[in-house]
Design a protein around this motif. Structure first.
Motif, mmCIF file in Angstrom:
data_model
loop_
_atom_site.group_PDB
_atom_site.id
_atom_site.type_symbol
_atom_site.label_atom_id
_atom_site.label_comp_id
_atom_site.label_asym_id
_atom_site.label_seq_id
_atom_site.Cartn_x
_atom_site.Cartn_y
_atom_site.Cartn_z
ATOM 1 N N GLU A 120 28.463 106.440 95.133
ATOM 2 C CA GLU A 120 27.533 107.559 95.083
ATOM 3 C C GLU A 120 26.376 107.178 94.175
ATOM 4 O OE1 GLU A 120 29.272 111.322 94.008
ATOM 5 O OE2 GLU A 120 29.623 111.753 96.122
ATOM 6 N N LEU A 121 25.181 107.198 94.737
ATOM 7 C CA LEU A 121 23.974 106.899 93.968
ATOM 8 C C LEU A 121 23.392 108.193 93.436
ATOM 9 C CD1 LEU A 121 22.249 104.522 96.569
ATOM 10 C CD2 LEU A 121 23.659 103.846 94.604
ATOM 11 N N ASP A 122 23.091 108.230 92.151
ATOM 12 C CA ASP A 122 22.409 109.385 91.570
ATOM 13 C C ASP A 122 20.925 109.282 91.896
ATOM 14 O OD1 ASP A 122 24.707 110.435 90.300
ATOM 15 O OD2 ASP A 122 24.467 109.006 88.647
ATOM 16 N N VAL A 123 20.337 110.379 92.366
ATOM 17 C CA VAL A 123 18.892 110.392 92.598
ATOM 18 C C VAL A 123 18.234 110.732 91.262
ATOM 19 C CG1 VAL A 123 16.979 111.415 93.902
ATOM 20 C CG2 VAL A 123 19.213 111.060 95.013
ATOM 21 N N LYS A 124 17.398 109.810 90.797
ATOM 22 C CA LYS A 124 16.748 109.918 89.483
ATOM 23 C C LYS A 124 15.243 110.146 89.656
ATOM 24 C CE LYS A 124 20.337 108.494 86.951
ATOM 25 N NZ LYS A 124 20.905 109.259 85.844
ATOM 26 N N GLU A 125 14.571 110.444 88.543
ATOM 27 C CA GLU A 125 13.122 110.579 88.550
ATOM 28 C C GLU A 125 12.502 109.269 89.044
ATOM 29 O OE1 GLU A 125 14.976 110.873 85.714
ATOM 30 O OE2 GLU A 125 15.158 113.044 85.673
#
Length: 165
Positions: free
Chosen positions: A149-154
Motif C-alpha cells: 500500500e502506497l501512501d499518497v503524499k504531498e
C-alpha cells in the motif's frame, strides 16, 4: 544378432543414463545449496509512497525493496487497480527510460526514488488525493508477488534518507 543386441543394450543404457542425470541434476544443486536451488529470495518493501498526481495522466511511485537473502532477484512487473499501464523506469544521465526489469541484489536493496529509478503509472483511472492509499502488486523473477500500500503524499514530499536501521 550380436550387433543388434549391442545396439539395443547401448540405447537402453543411454536412456537410463539420461534419465538418471536429469533426475539427479536438480537434487545435486539443491544439496549443494547453489543459487539455483530454488530457494526464494526474502524480500521486504518499505517507505512506499506516491506524490499526489497533478492530473489523471500519470504518477510516480517510490519505495525501497530489500533483499535479505543470498539469492539475487529482479523486479519484473507491477500491477495496480489504479492503472492498466505501470512501467519500471530507469534514470541514467538524467534521462528516463522504460526497462523490462531491475535487479534486486542479494543482501542488498533496490531504491526507487525521486530523480532515480522509479515506477510510473500511466493513464490513471482516477486521481488519488493526499491521505489516500494506492495498492500495488510487485512481481519478481523468483520471489512471490508482494502487495504494497502506497501512501499518497504531498507533491513536494521527500522521503527520509535510509540510515535508520
Amino acid at each position: 544378432m550380436n550387433t543388434r543386441t549391442t545396439r539395443t543394450l547401448a540405447a537402453a543404457l543411454s536412456l537410463t543414463a539420461a534419465l538418471a542425470i536429469s533426475g539427479c541434476s536438480s537434487d545435486a544443486k539443491d544439496s549443494a545449496g547453489s543459487a539455483d536451488s530454488g530457494a526464494k529470495p526474502k524480500l521486504t518493501v518499505s517507505g512506499g509512497y506516491m506524490p499526489e498526481p497533478v492530473n489523471d495522466k500519470m504518477a510516480g511511485a517510490f519505495m525501497v525493496i530489500k533483499n535479505d537473502s543470498k539469492t539475487a532477484d529482479k523486479l519484473t512487473g507491477i500491477t495496480s487497480p489504479l492503472s492498466d499501464d505501470l512501467q519500471i523506469h530507469e534514470t541514467k544521465d538524467q534521462k528516463m527510460q522504460q526497462v523490462q526489469s531491475m535487479d534486486v541484489p542479494a543482501n542488498g536493496e533496490l531504491k526507487l526514488e525521486r530523480g532515480g529509478n522509479h515506477v510510473m503509472f500511466m493513464g490513471l483511472k482516477n486521481t488519488p488525493k493526499v491521505g489516500d492509499k494506492v495498492t500495488v502488486e510487485l512481481r519478481f523473477e523468483k520471489a512471490d508477488p508482494i502487495e504494497v500500500e502506497l501512501d499518497v503524499k504531498e507533491r513536494t514530499y521527500k522521503a527520509p534518507t535510509s540510515n535508520e536501521h
